[in-house]
Design an enzyme around this catalytic site. Sequence first.
Site, PDB file in Angstrom:
ATOM      1  N   ARG A 153     -53.225 -33.918 -22.924  1.00 44.01           N
ATOM      2  CA  ARG A 153     -53.568 -34.442 -21.737  1.00 44.01           C
ATOM      3  C   ARG A 153     -54.036 -32.839 -20.621  1.00 44.01           C
ATOM      4  NH1 ARG A 153     -51.107 -39.334 -20.409  1.00 44.01           N
ATOM      5  NH2 ARG A 153     -49.172 -37.290 -19.791  1.00 44.01           N
ATOM      6  N   LYS A 207     -39.666 -43.501 -13.900  1.00 49.75           N
ATOM      7  CA  LYS A 207     -39.932 -41.753 -12.853  1.00 49.75           C
ATOM      8  C   LYS A 207     -37.712 -42.276 -12.046  1.00 49.75           C
ATOM      9  CE  LYS A 207     -43.918 -41.014 -11.036  1.00 49.75           C
ATOM     10  NZ  LYS A 207     -44.225 -42.169 -12.027  1.00 49.75           N
ATOM     11  N   GLU A 236     -41.682 -37.140 -17.076  1.00 47.09           N
ATOM     12  CA  GLU A 236     -41.209 -38.786 -17.327  1.00 47.09           C
ATOM     13  C   GLU A 236     -41.448 -39.812 -19.044  1.00 47.09           C
ATOM     14  OE1 GLU A 236     -44.694 -41.111 -15.817  1.00 47.09           O
ATOM     15  OE2 GLU A 236     -44.631 -39.604 -13.650  1.00 47.09           O
ATOM     16  N   LYS A 256     -44.476 -37.673  -5.418  1.00 49.93           N
ATOM     17  CA  LYS A 256     -45.177 -38.389  -5.754  1.00 49.93           C
ATOM     18  C   LYS A 256     -44.579 -38.955  -5.451  1.00 49.93           C
ATOM     19  CE  LYS A 256     -43.259 -36.940 -10.509  1.00 49.93           C
ATOM     20  NZ  LYS A 256     -44.415 -35.692 -11.749  1.00 49.93           N
ATOM     21  N   ASN A 277     -42.434 -43.481 -20.535  1.00 52.34           N
ATOM     22  CA  ASN A 277     -43.144 -44.627 -20.278  1.00 52.34           C
ATOM     23  C   ASN A 277     -42.343 -45.725 -20.945  1.00 52.34           C
ATOM     24  OD1 ASN A 277     -45.351 -43.592 -17.945  1.00 52.34           O
ATOM     25  ND2 ASN A 277     -44.389 -42.296 -19.985  1.00 52.34           N
ATOM     26  N   ARG A 319     -48.459 -36.174 -23.697  1.00 47.33           N
ATOM     27  CA  ARG A 319     -47.769 -37.624 -24.220  1.00 47.33           C
ATOM     28  C   ARG A 319     -47.469 -37.827 -25.492  1.00 47.33           C
ATOM     29  NH1 ARG A 319     -48.508 -42.502 -22.187  1.00 47.33           N
ATOM     30  NH2 ARG A 319     -47.791 -41.441 -20.457  1.00 47.33           N
ATOM     31  N   ASP A 369     -43.449 -37.765 -21.295  1.00 46.02           N
ATOM     32  CA  ASP A 369     -44.820 -36.726 -20.910  1.00 46.02           C
ATOM     33  C   ASP A 369     -43.871 -35.312 -20.938  1.00 46.02           C
ATOM     34  OD1 ASP A 369     -45.750 -38.665 -20.765  1.00 46.02           O
ATOM     35  OD2 ASP A 369     -45.696 -39.143 -18.689  1.00 46.02           O
ATOM     36  N   ARG A 424     -53.289 -33.495 -11.991  1.00 49.44           N
ATOM     37  CA  ARG A 424     -53.212 -34.249 -12.653  1.00 49.44           C
ATOM     38  C   ARG A 424     -54.007 -34.931 -14.257  1.00 49.44           C
ATOM     39  NH1 ARG A 424     -55.430 -39.100  -9.027  1.00 49.44           N
ATOM     40  NH2 ARG A 424     -56.499 -37.551  -8.597  1.00 49.44           N
TER      41      ARG A 424
END
Length: 318
Positions: free
Chosen positions: A226, A127, A282, A162, A284, A212, A274, A234
């Site tokens: 997703r 993040k 994000e 978050k 990752n 993703r 994402d 979420r």
Amino acid sequence: MALRVAVQMDPIETINIAGDSSFALMLEARARGHQLWHYQPDDLSAENGRVRARARALDVHNQPGSHFSWLGAPAPIDLADDADVVLMRQDPPFDMGYITATHLLEQVQHRTLVVNDPAEVRNAPEKLFVLRFADLMPPTLVTKSLEEAMDFRARHGAIVVKPLYGNAGTAVFLIDEKDGNLPALVELFGSVWREPFMVQAFLPAVAEGDKRIVLVDGEVAGAINRLPKQGEIRSNLAAGGSAQPTDLSQREQEICARLGPELKARGLIFVGIDVIGGCLTEINVTSPTGIRAIDRFNGTNTPARIWDAIEARLAVRG
């Protein structure tokens, strides 16, 4: 050429092999004849410039309930002398234990290829690294200030709050324009975490999915969409989201083209980004997931692409 592969991950006994990306990488490694060692971050030691792991040789099998077998007792291995590749695959949280592991593995990176590059993993928390690409993101604030968060909400409407170093959708809250819980939430975050938290403008497009997208050495390998379960915002699979096949929009292709060269240059071979409604949320790099679902939908072999990239880097090293 057979490689000696040490996998730093969480306990293999507890993984769900149907969705575990680390396990998929291990299966492909064995299919190529590579030797596998398994250890956890707490098994690392450093002495006089040498880094060891108390590891166990193992084999893996794509059989639920019987997915691995130990090939010997735990034994110390020198990660510079006894391994050709280290897969750094333990799940976050990205805490001081995680950061310490990157420092230790950085000491062997000149001899052993660590995937992803430990120094770059340390410098690219999900993040925070994404903030380098602010023009691709939704409106975003990182702060510890209630006043700043209240002002941000006044300007942008509903917000998502978050923790900065959370994972798998843990402690992600939607706070709408009239919700009186924001002060209490900021107080709670301050009592649990010393770090600032992240506030983002809520993207209603999340109802249509959170993509993703997996990049391998800077190139798109595939994606899944997703969907959050009923009554949730979420979409993380670990939080009950469901996966469906998807294609990339032109905007998403542009995002990947922008990120790809920098990820490759940093030695970030396996990355999951994402994207919601055309906005990057994000990047990752610690322990990305999603490749087993991608391959089921697309008939692809993403672990093979990752190992091809690893082996190509080893060939350049000579």
